[in-house]
Each structure stands twice: as C-alpha cells, then as structure tokens.
Motif scaffolding. Sequence first.
Motif, PDB file in Angstrom:
ATOM      1  N   ALA A  53       0.798  -1.239   0.000  1.00 19.44           N
ATOM      2  CA  ALA A  53       0.000   0.000   0.000  1.00 19.44           C
ATOM      3  C   ALA A  53       0.831   1.290   0.000  1.00 19.44           C
ATOM      4  CB  ALA A  53      -0.988  -0.013   1.164  1.00 19.44           C
ATOM      5  N   ILE A  57       0.581   4.179  -3.121  1.00 24.70           N
ATOM      6  CA  ILE A  57       0.152   5.578  -3.005  1.00 24.70           C
ATOM      7  C   ILE A  57       1.291   6.527  -3.388  1.00 24.70           C
ATOM      8  CG2 ILE A  57       0.667   5.957  -0.547  1.00 24.70           C
ATOM      9  CD1 ILE A  57      -2.491   7.170  -2.365  1.00 24.70           C
ATOM     10  N   LEU A 119       0.017   6.240   6.249  1.00 25.74           N
ATOM     11  CA  LEU A 119       0.196   4.797   6.134  1.00 25.74           C
ATOM     12  C   LEU A 119       1.496   4.328   6.793  1.00 25.74           C
ATOM     13  CD1 LEU A 119      -0.948   4.045   2.463  1.00 25.74           C
ATOM     14  CD2 LEU A 119      -2.299   4.035   4.556  1.00 25.74           C
ATOM     15  N   TYR A 136      -5.429   2.764   3.273  1.00 27.32           N
ATOM     16  CA  TYR A 136      -5.117   3.285   1.937  1.00 27.32           C
ATOM     17  C   TYR A 136      -6.372   3.353   1.086  1.00 27.32           C
ATOM     18  CZ  TYR A 136      -4.336   2.737  -3.028  1.00 27.32           C
ATOM     19  OH  TYR A 136      -4.447   2.850  -4.386  1.00 27.32           O
ATOM     20  N   TYR A 140      -7.640   7.111   0.115  1.00 28.20           N
ATOM     21  CA  TYR A 140      -7.488   7.490  -1.286  1.00 28.20           C
ATOM     22  C   TYR A 140      -8.854   7.636  -1.946  1.00 28.20           C
ATOM     23  CZ  TYR A 140      -6.747   7.679  -6.190  1.00 28.20           C
ATOM     24  OH  TYR A 140      -6.824   8.088  -7.499  1.00 28.20           O
TER      25      TYR A 140
END
Length: 199
Positions: A53, A57, A119, A136, A140
């Motif tokens: 993750a 990102i 995160l 995440y 997001y």
Amino acid sequence: MTVDVTFWAAFLAGILWAGGLSIQGGVVAGLVICLWFIRRHKLPAWEFADVLAPGLILGQGIGRIGCLLNGDAYGIPTSLPVGVIYREGTPAYAAYGAQPLFPAEIIEGAADIAILFILLRIFRRKPFDGAVALTYFMLYSLVRFTLGFWRANSLTILGGLKAAQLTTLGTALLALGLLIYKWKEKSKRQIGMAGVKSI
C-alpha cells in the motif's frame, strides 16, 4: 497464420496513449494479479497488502506529476488564483483553451503524499494485519471522491456524480466496513485472552 503486428501496435498505442484509462482499473488489475501471486505462493494476504500500500500511493502521487505535465486529469474552469493554464496540445487545452483550471492533479498528488505518511505511521504500529491497506483504500477513495466534484474529464452518470466517484465511494465504504469488522475481531480476541489469563 499471420499476425499484423503494425495493426496491434497501433491499436495498443491508441488505447494506452489516447487516455481513458484510470488508476482504479490499474489497482483492480494489480489486485487480481496479487491475489493470484499470494495464492500460488501461500503468502499472508493482509500482510502482503500492507507492504504494498505505501508504495502504491507513492506511485500514484508521482504519477499525478505526469498528469499535470500531460494536461490530463484536469479540473474545471476556476477563478481561483491557483488555477493552472495548460499548454497547447494537451487534453486540457483542447477542452478549455487557455482558461485557468482547478489544480486537481496538484491537490491529488499532495493528498497522496499525505496519505503515504499516514500509512507509514500506521505501519510502524499496526493494530492488525490489513490496517495499512484498508486505510489506503479508504483515504485514497475519499480524496478521489471529493476531487471528483472539481474534475472535468470524467463521465457523469448518476445524480450529478461521476463514474469514478461512485466506484471510489463504494470502495471507501467497503474498506471502512472491513476496518470496523477487523477492529471488533481484535477486541473480541483481546477480551478472550484476558478472560483466559484471569482463570
């Protein structure tokens, strides 16, 4: 049997470079491949997702720089002083000319980097496996849903909402539901363990 390589090269180039692809489709495709890989090698799925993750990102945040330079994923016209004017030859210029547009890519890129730090902080003290990945997906998706109101190049399909907003809202709700479920499971285990120790 003969294959026209020129045709297929042009076809694929048209799909990949003409636009229309989205990060959501890329994430889903990546998820399917990861699930296959995890099953094949018998890896712990949630731990694997937690490791992936932050990199995902970060890649999305860097990718938004490319969107800005390409005039892709652009915003609606704005009178704000932070409006972006794109150069000729970009999709944004083709749609709106030299009008200042809402800086959707810049804001999303900055939000992606902020999510990265969140995160990484969670990763250091994970309450349970899957916490990083689910956070995440939730964060997001909420960012993408919100920015959808100021994005210009998306298909509107239901009640003024765009297709990407509906998919990201569904993703955020699913991730939130799984986070709540996993928190409750963790709490039940802790209560059970406390009960065993007290006997």
